[in-house]
Design a protein around this motif. Sequence first.
Motif, PDB file in Angstrom:
ATOM      1  N   THR A   4       0.847  -1.185   0.000  1.00 55.36           N
ATOM      2  CA  THR A   4       0.000   0.000   0.000  1.00 55.36           C
ATOM      3  C   THR A   4       0.882   1.234   0.000  1.00 55.36           C
ATOM      4  OG1 THR A   4      -1.666  -1.168   1.276  1.00 55.36           O
ATOM      5  CG2 THR A   4      -1.821   1.219   1.245  1.00 55.36           C
ATOM      6  N   PRO A   5       0.720   2.133  -0.980  1.00 57.40           N
ATOM      7  CA  PRO A   5       1.572   3.310  -1.041  1.00 57.40           C
ATOM      8  C   PRO A   5       1.256   4.308   0.076  1.00 57.40           C
ATOM      9  CG  PRO A   5       0.039   3.277  -2.895  1.00 57.40           C
ATOM     10  CD  PRO A   5      -0.190   2.034  -2.113  1.00 57.40           C
ATOM     11  N   LEU A   6       2.285   5.002   0.530  1.00 62.99           N
ATOM     12  CA  LEU A   6       2.147   6.091   1.489  1.00 62.99           C
ATOM     13  C   LEU A   6       2.474   7.383   0.770  1.00 62.99           C
ATOM     14  CD1 LEU A   6       4.006   4.565   4.561  1.00 62.99           C
ATOM     15  CD2 LEU A   6       1.547   4.744   4.236  1.00 62.99           C
ATOM     16  N   VAL A   7       1.686   8.407   1.023  1.00 60.17           N
ATOM     17  CA  VAL A   7       1.958   9.717   0.429  1.00 60.17           C
ATOM     18  C   VAL A   7       2.041  10.756   1.539  1.00 60.17           C
ATOM     19  CG1 VAL A   7       0.909   9.217  -1.801  1.00 60.17           C
ATOM     20  CG2 VAL A   7      -0.486  10.151   0.002  1.00 60.17           C
ATOM     21  N   ARG A  26      -2.644   4.950   1.270  1.00 53.08           N
ATOM     22  CA  ARG A  26      -3.553   5.087   0.132  1.00 53.08           C
ATOM     23  C   ARG A  26      -4.049   3.741  -0.340  1.00 53.08           C
ATOM     24  NH1 ARG A  26      -3.659   9.843  -2.955  1.00 53.08           N
ATOM     25  NH2 ARG A  26      -5.306   8.649  -3.935  1.00 53.08           N
ATOM     26  N   ASP A  27      -5.018   3.163   0.375  1.00 55.90           N
ATOM     27  CA  ASP A  27      -5.609   1.895  -0.041  1.00 55.90           C
ATOM     28  C   ASP A  27      -6.320   2.013  -1.379  1.00 55.90           C
ATOM     29  OD1 ASP A  27      -4.811   0.237   2.017  1.00 55.90           O
ATOM     30  OD2 ASP A  27      -6.581   0.628   3.227  1.00 55.90           O
ATOM     31  N   ASP A  28      -6.784   3.212  -1.716  1.00 57.80           N
ATOM     32  CA  ASP A  28      -7.510   3.385  -2.968  1.00 57.80           C
ATOM     33  C   ASP A  28      -6.619   3.205  -4.195  1.00 57.80           C
ATOM     34  OD1 ASP A  28      -6.306   5.851  -2.053  1.00 57.80           O
ATOM     35  OD2 ASP A  28      -7.387   6.875  -3.650  1.00 57.80           O
ATOM     36  N   LEU A  29      -5.313   3.249  -4.016  1.00 58.63           N
ATOM     37  CA  LEU A  29      -4.403   3.096  -5.145  1.00 58.63           C
ATOM     38  C   LEU A  29      -3.946   1.654  -5.365  1.00 58.63           C
ATOM     39  CD1 LEU A  29      -2.148   6.253  -4.677  1.00 58.63           C
ATOM     40  CD2 LEU A  29      -4.099   5.953  -6.203  1.00 58.63           C
ATOM     41  N   GLY A  31      -6.036  -0.976  -5.742  1.00 63.28           N
ATOM     42  CA  GLY A  31      -7.024  -1.739  -6.493  1.00 63.28           C
ATOM     43  C   GLY A  31      -7.971  -2.440  -5.543  1.00 63.28           C
ATOM     44  N   PHE A  32      -9.191  -2.656  -5.974  1.00 62.83           N
ATOM     45  CA  PHE A  32     -10.222  -3.204  -5.097  1.00 62.83           C
ATOM     46  C   PHE A  32      -9.892  -4.607  -4.596  1.00 62.83           C
ATOM     47  CE2 PHE A  32     -14.307  -5.379  -4.377  1.00 62.83           C
ATOM     48  CZ  PHE A  32     -14.793  -4.574  -3.372  1.00 62.83           C
ATOM     49  N   ALA A  33      -9.266  -5.420  -5.427  1.00 59.83           N
ATOM     50  CA  ALA A  33      -9.024  -6.817  -5.074  1.00 59.83           C
ATOM     51  C   ALA A  33      -8.050  -6.972  -3.908  1.00 59.83           C
ATOM     52  CB  ALA A  33      -8.513  -7.578  -6.284  1.00 59.83           C
ATOM     53  N   VAL A  34      -7.152  -6.019  -3.704  1.00 61.06           N
ATOM     54  CA  VAL A  34      -6.156  -6.165  -2.654  1.00 61.06           C
ATOM     55  C   VAL A  34      -6.253  -5.075  -1.587  1.00 61.06           C
ATOM     56  CG1 VAL A  34      -4.504  -7.409  -4.073  1.00 61.06           C
ATOM     57  CG2 VAL A  34      -4.433  -4.920  -4.016  1.00 61.06           C
ATOM     58  N   ALA A  35      -7.254  -4.236  -1.642  1.00 64.26           N
ATOM     59  CA  ALA A  35      -7.404  -3.164  -0.650  1.00 64.26           C
ATOM     60  C   ALA A  35      -7.771  -3.741   0.706  1.00 64.26           C
ATOM     61  CB  ALA A  35      -8.473  -2.168  -1.110  1.00 64.26           C
ATOM     62  N   GLY A  36      -7.479  -2.989   1.767  1.00 64.42           N
ATOM     63  CA  GLY A  36      -7.714  -3.457   3.127  1.00 64.42           C
ATOM     64  C   GLY A  36      -9.182  -3.619   3.479  1.00 64.42           C
ATOM     65  N   GLU A  37     -10.043  -2.784   2.978  1.00 66.23           N
ATOM     66  CA  GLU A  37     -11.469  -2.876   3.270  1.00 66.23           C
ATOM     67  C   GLU A  37     -12.131  -3.731   2.208  1.00 66.23           C
ATOM     68  OE1 GLU A  37     -13.193  -1.623   5.864  1.00 66.23           O
ATOM     69  OE2 GLU A  37     -11.303  -0.952   6.696  1.00 66.23           O
ATOM     70  N   GLN A  38     -13.007  -4.595   2.617  1.00 66.73           N
ATOM     71  CA  GLN A  38     -13.718  -5.432   1.669  1.00 66.73           C
ATOM     72  C   GLN A  38     -15.080  -4.825   1.366  1.00 66.73           C
ATOM     73  OE1 GLN A  38     -13.941  -9.399   3.095  1.00 66.73           O
ATOM     74  NE2 GLN A  38     -11.737  -9.650   3.255  1.00 66.73           N
ATOM     75  N   GLY A  39     -15.542  -5.022   0.171  1.00 68.77           N
ATOM     76  CA  GLY A  39     -16.856  -4.529  -0.207  1.00 68.77           C
ATOM     77  C   GLY A  39     -17.942  -5.308   0.489  1.00 68.77           C
ATOM     78  N   ALA A  40     -19.036  -4.649   0.805  1.00 70.86           N
ATOM     79  CA  ALA A  40     -20.164  -5.314   1.470  1.00 70.86           C
ATOM     80  C   ALA A  40     -21.046  -5.967   0.409  1.00 70.86           C
ATOM     81  CB  ALA A  40     -20.969  -4.297   2.260  1.00 70.86           C
ATOM     82  N   SER A  41     -21.553  -7.123   0.741  1.00 68.06           N
ATOM     83  CA  SER A  41     -22.463  -7.792  -0.185  1.00 68.06           C
ATOM     84  C   SER A  41     -23.879  -7.291   0.055  1.00 68.06           C
ATOM     85  CB  SER A  41     -22.407  -9.310   0.008  1.00 68.06           C
ATOM     86  OG  SER A  41     -22.975  -9.654   1.247  1.00 68.06           O
TER      87      SER A  41
END
Length: 50
Positions: A4-7, A26-29, A31-41
């Motif tokens: 995860t990049p730091l800025v 910057r979790d948003d950078l 990509g969704f597949a490896v970001a820390g927050e998971q999408g809700a179903s």
Amino acid sequence: MLPTPLVEAPRLAEALDVRGRMLLKRDDLTGFAVAGEQGASAGDADRGRP
């Protein structure tokens, strides 16, 4: 898996009166597949979860 990049955020640090460097994760950078927050179903809404 990519790290995860730091800025640096100097204007935010100044606005919050932080001394020294302020880094943002910057979790948003990553990509969704490896970001820390998971999408809700759709089923999570039925169970009262955010």
